[in-house]
Enzyme design. Structure first.
Site, short mmCIF file in Angstrom:
data_model
loop_
_atom_site.label_atom_id
_atom_site.label_comp_id
_atom_site.label_asym_id
_atom_site.label_seq_id
_atom_site.Cartn_x
_atom_site.Cartn_y
_atom_site.Cartn_z
N GLU A 140 52.86 53.38 -67.60
CA GLU A 140 52.09 53.79 -68.71
C GLU A 140 52.16 55.12 -69.24
O GLU A 140 52.22 56.13 -68.61
CB GLU A 140 50.58 53.85 -68.03
CG GLU A 140 49.42 53.98 -69.03
CD GLU A 140 48.23 54.70 -68.64
OE1 GLU A 140 47.75 55.63 -69.60
OE2 GLU A 140 47.71 54.46 -67.68
N CYS B 140 44.56 59.92 -71.00
CA CYS B 140 45.53 58.93 -71.45
C CYS B 140 44.76 58.00 -72.53
O CYS B 140 45.81 57.67 -73.59
CB CYS B 140 45.71 57.75 -70.25
SG CYS B 140 46.45 58.80 -68.80
#
Length: 458
Positions: free
Chosen positions: A230, A264
């Protein structure tokens, strides 16, 4: 001199923690211990492993005040937000709850003549490379299901949050998880790459920069070790003409500014239907001006420093470049802005996709806002990006949100919310955000491999 990792506190630039890294031989020995412990750990029942993870989570929950203070020192999040135990507990608890069903064999036939089934078996030793921005929650995303599935775990936490890895190890060991089953290690980049290239791990999970993800995949090249990543994000928000304006402002601006924009799935660009644009901008400016920038140990502070001076420098550079190219900054510098880690949260208008602030990941408290005439223009702009983690649509029309979502190149589509990770849904991305499948039943599928049995009885 021994190579060390130093956590520099964003509060005052002092060295908060310093830890020596393992030598390559020491790191190999840690991996060997994890590998040797894995068979016995996997032999325990799913229920026993899940109960031990729950107990470890409860241990962490005994020290939430300490967690909040230590996070303030390490990465600058204000203590008023109380650490990360809520999300940490939610994610681990959900994965423990679904474990039996998610890991159950798929039985095709169980008759007098044959048994045919597909089992899920652990991959072995799982390396978790965790980031600093949500250091407890991002780590537990993989640590909990990996352990419950029967893997052993080696955790390498970010230098900015060295203490978090230590605290997690303390909690898991106190709960009864054997020390060789869960290990927190301090590694430099070269040693990490060497271990991966030597096939010391059965699975690697990395959360971090695009460059870091490339390094992980490069190290694993030819080993056939699965690497889940990620990486970067440039998550968009879209405010349709039918949106609840106040809800859109509150939701998206919080998504852009919480944790000093270091999320994020934080909102980094906003597209507003032209009929609401002026009102949205006016309300967004008022929302940001109400923030209080300051020392994160002060309970009145609502936005703390960025985690590192160099992170703030990149955000300042993007803002300055945008202004030089014609953008307008709507927030006057806050008096607490020191030119270093303490950075004024900023809203930019007059932005275009020719500007880095609308293309490159900022990972800081800045957001550009653009007007759009319709859904088609919004979709085109939202997709005009190298990243694909989440996208948020504010609208009163759920069917429209789903239609728009089907056209978006992203891992998650939100309606009337943003910046949230639902443990029942797969956490994933596309394009330069990387490839992975965290949490949900698919998280267990990623951390195990299928093994087929065809047992002919007659």
């Amino acid at each position: 001199m021994t190579n060390t990792l130093k956590c520099i506190s964003p509060i005052d630039g002092s060295v908060y923690l310093e830890r020596p890294v393992l030598s390559l031989d020491e790191a190999r020995a840690a991996c060997d211990r994890a590998s040797a412990a894995q068979e016995d750990w996997a032999a325990r029942s799913i229920a026993e492993r899940a109960d031990l993870v729950r107990a470890a989570v409860a241990e962490v929950g005994k020290h939430t005040d300490r967690m909040a203070e230590e996070l303030a020192h390490q990465m600058g999040r204000p203590v008023r937000y109380g650490g990360e135990f809520g999300g940490f507990n939610e994610r681990a608890s959900y994965m423990a709850e679904i474990a039996e069903e998610a890991l159950a064999p798929i039985v095709i036939e169980d008759s007098a003549t044959a048994t045919r089934q597909i089992k899920r078996v652990p991959r072995g030793v799982v390396l978790v490379v965790a980031p600093w921005n949500y250091p407890y929650m991002t780590a537990i995303n993989t640590v909990a299901p990996a352990l419950i599935a029967g893997n052993t775990v080696v955790l390498k936490h970010a230098t900015q949050t060295l203490r978090v890895g230590e605290r997690l190890a303390e909690a898991f060991h106190a709960a009864g998880v054997p020390k060789d089953v869960f290990q927190n290690v301090f590694l430099d980049h070269d040693t990490t790459s060497a271990l991966i290239s030597e096939r010391r791990f059965g699975f690697v999970n990395f959360t971090g920069s695009v460059g870091g993800g490339r390094a992980m995949e490069h190290a694993a090249a030819g080993t056939f070790t699965p690497v889940a990543t990620e990486l970067g994000g440039k998550d968009p928000g879209y405010v349709r003409a039918d949106a609840d304006l106040d809800a859109a402002v509150n939701g998206l601006m919080d998504g852009a500014m919480f944790n000093a924009g270091q999320c994020c799935c934080g909102i980094e660009r906003i597209y507003v239907h032209e009929s609401l644009y002026d009102a949205y901008v006016e309300k967004a400016v008022a929302w940001v001006k109400a923030l209080k920038l300051g020392n994160p140990l002060d309970t009145e502070t609502t936005i703390g420093p960025m985690a590192n001076v160099r992170f703030a420098a990149e955000v300042r550079a993007q803002i300055d470049e945008a202004i030089a190219d014609g953008a307008t900054a709507l927030i006057e510098p806050f008096p607490q802005d020191d030119g270093g880690a303490y950075l004024t949260p900023q809203i930019l208008t007059g932005v275009t996709h020719d500007m880095r602030v609308m293309r490159d990941e900022s990972f800081g408290p800045v957001v550009g806002i653009m007007p759009v005439k319709d859904d088609d223009e919004a979709v085109a702009l939202m997709n005009n990006c190298q990243f694909g983690l989440t996208a948020a649509i504010f609208t009163a029309d759920a069917e429209a949100a789903e239609r728009i979502g089907d056209r978006l190149e992203t891992g998650t589509v939100f309606m009337n919310r943003c910046d949230y990770l639902d443990p029942a849904l797969c956490w994933t991305g596309c394009k330069d955000t990387g490839q992975g499948a965290g949490l949900s039943v698919l998280g267990y599928h990623a951390l195990t491999r299928p093994k087929s049995y065809h047992l002919k009885k007659a």
